[in-house]
Design an enzyme around this catalytic site. Sequence first.
Site, PDB file in Angstrom:
ATOM      1  N   ARG A  70       0.819  -1.211   0.000  1.00  0.00           N
ATOM      2  CA  ARG A  70       0.000   0.000   0.000  1.00  0.00           C
ATOM      3  C   ARG A  70       0.861   1.273   0.000  1.00  0.00           C
ATOM      4  NH1 ARG A  70      -5.608  -0.261   1.575  1.00  0.00           N
ATOM      5  NH2 ARG A  70      -6.363  -2.152   0.578  1.00  0.00           N
ATOM      6  N   ARG A  74      -4.118   6.537   0.220  1.00  0.00           N
ATOM      7  CA  ARG A  74      -4.657   7.731   0.884  1.00  0.00           C
ATOM      8  C   ARG A  74      -3.718   8.512   1.785  1.00  0.00           C
ATOM      9  NH1 ARG A  74      -9.834   4.525   2.843  1.00  0.00           N
ATOM     10  NH2 ARG A  74      -8.117   3.029   2.851  1.00  0.00           N
ATOM     11  N   ARG A 105      -7.737  11.249  -6.458  1.00  0.00           N
ATOM     12  CA  ARG A 105      -8.996  10.573  -6.110  1.00  0.00           C
ATOM     13  C   ARG A 105     -10.188  11.521  -6.225  1.00  0.00           C
ATOM     14  NH1 ARG A 105     -12.197   7.747  -5.247  1.00  0.00           N
ATOM     15  NH2 ARG A 105     -12.500   6.100  -3.742  1.00  0.00           N
ATOM     16  N   ASP A 108      -6.762  -3.704  -7.426  1.00  0.00           N
ATOM     17  CA  ASP A 108      -7.289  -4.320  -6.210  1.00  0.00           C
ATOM     18  C   ASP A 108      -7.490  -5.811  -6.441  1.00  0.00           C
ATOM     19  OD1 ASP A 108      -8.452  -3.297  -3.454  1.00  0.00           O
ATOM     20  OD2 ASP A 108      -9.683  -4.988  -4.107  1.00  0.00           O
ATOM     21  N   TYR A 110     -14.639 -12.787   0.193  1.00  0.00           N
ATOM     22  CA  TYR A 110     -15.389 -11.582  -0.221  1.00  0.00           C
ATOM     23  C   TYR A 110     -16.583 -11.955  -1.094  1.00  0.00           C
ATOM     24  CZ  TYR A 110     -11.709  -8.746   1.790  1.00  0.00           C
ATOM     25  OH  TYR A 110     -10.850  -8.172   2.680  1.00  0.00           O
TER      26      TYR A 110
END
Length: 341
Positions: free
Chosen positions: A20, A24, A33, A70, A146
């Site tokens: 990562r 953010r 973004r 992702d 998921y």
Amino acid sequence: MLVRTLKGEATAQVPIWLMRQAGRYLPEYRALREKTGSFLDLCYSPEQAAEATLQPIRRFDLDAAILFSDILVVPDAMGQPVRFAPGEGPVLEALADRVSIDALITDRVESHLAPVYEAARLVRAALPEAIALIGFAGAPWTVATYMIEGGSSRDFARTKGWAARDPEGFDALLAKIEAATLRHLLAQVRAGAQVLQLFDSWAGVLDEAFFERLVIGPTKRLVAGVKAEAPDVPIVGFPKGCGILYARYAAETGVDAVSLDPAVPLDWAASALQPHVAVQGNLDPILLLIGGEAMARRSGQILAALAGGPFVFNLGHGVVPPTPPEHVAELISLVRKATGT
Ligand code: CP3
């Protein structure tokens, strides 16, 4: 250098990249973004995904870029649409029965994910030769959680329940995810990825029998599938949280390297894992968030224990959003100084 280290060569320097490393915590990512629609729109816009991949490379002296995407693009490509609701994480319409498994398609990965591969091509063309491009996918077990839970979960009750109650149905699902994932990994290699990482974020919630069947089995088959087509591309496995089962994972799956979560003891990793595979890790992301002396001390311990064998410095999990970017620069510089590079 990263590629050589992952293949087990003793390199003079310790390569470093961070899970990562895009995202953010970087103001330039937050600005990007704001200009894009949803998170998936960003992943499916080649120029913008390439830009997000390159942002940390412009700022920091890293040895690798990881493609900005992702793990859930694979179910999306299989016909189970994924959306990322702000503040909520991923949302999917949960698989309910065999009929919903049978409806999944594995042969449109290359077309549905063409923008992802285009992003990889743009990144590889823009990167200096010495910086490796890492492609990745979720491992089948983690992706299945998921798909069956419909998002994140606390106890994985539906997924484990399904695996226990209907082994044939569950194996059919894993086989479909495996097939789609193999196509996705090979397409990333064709687009320029030089290293692949398999994220098995929920490998640590399984007992040993489930671990063998749901983690080791599918991973071993995927690794063999990639090696048949792309024998020179090293594969890093990340069975997060699986404790001493890391030893079986390293011995049985055929991966070239394992990424260690922060709870793996360093001396054990050096004696039980590193003779067989390269290791990567495992600074607690919270110590990167805190920075300073605590980060420096632990990084020193990690290097002292692991830098004698094939080793890649990384975190034990992804960078957390409140991390000050200056701490990343500080961490890289202390790893460079400690290893004489
Ligand atoms: O920089 C990199 O590491 C590359 C990009 C990357 C992302 N996700 C971008 C992302 C990678 C390698 C992943 C892997 C991933 N995605 C995993 C495995 C690693 C892990 O964290 O255990 C998992 C389980 C996912 C699924 C996922 N994606 C969740 C649960 C979430 C929501 C939680 C969160 O952190 O927001 C995401 C969204 C996501 N994936 C974001 C990013 C940058 C945040 C989206 C945003 O910008 O709003």
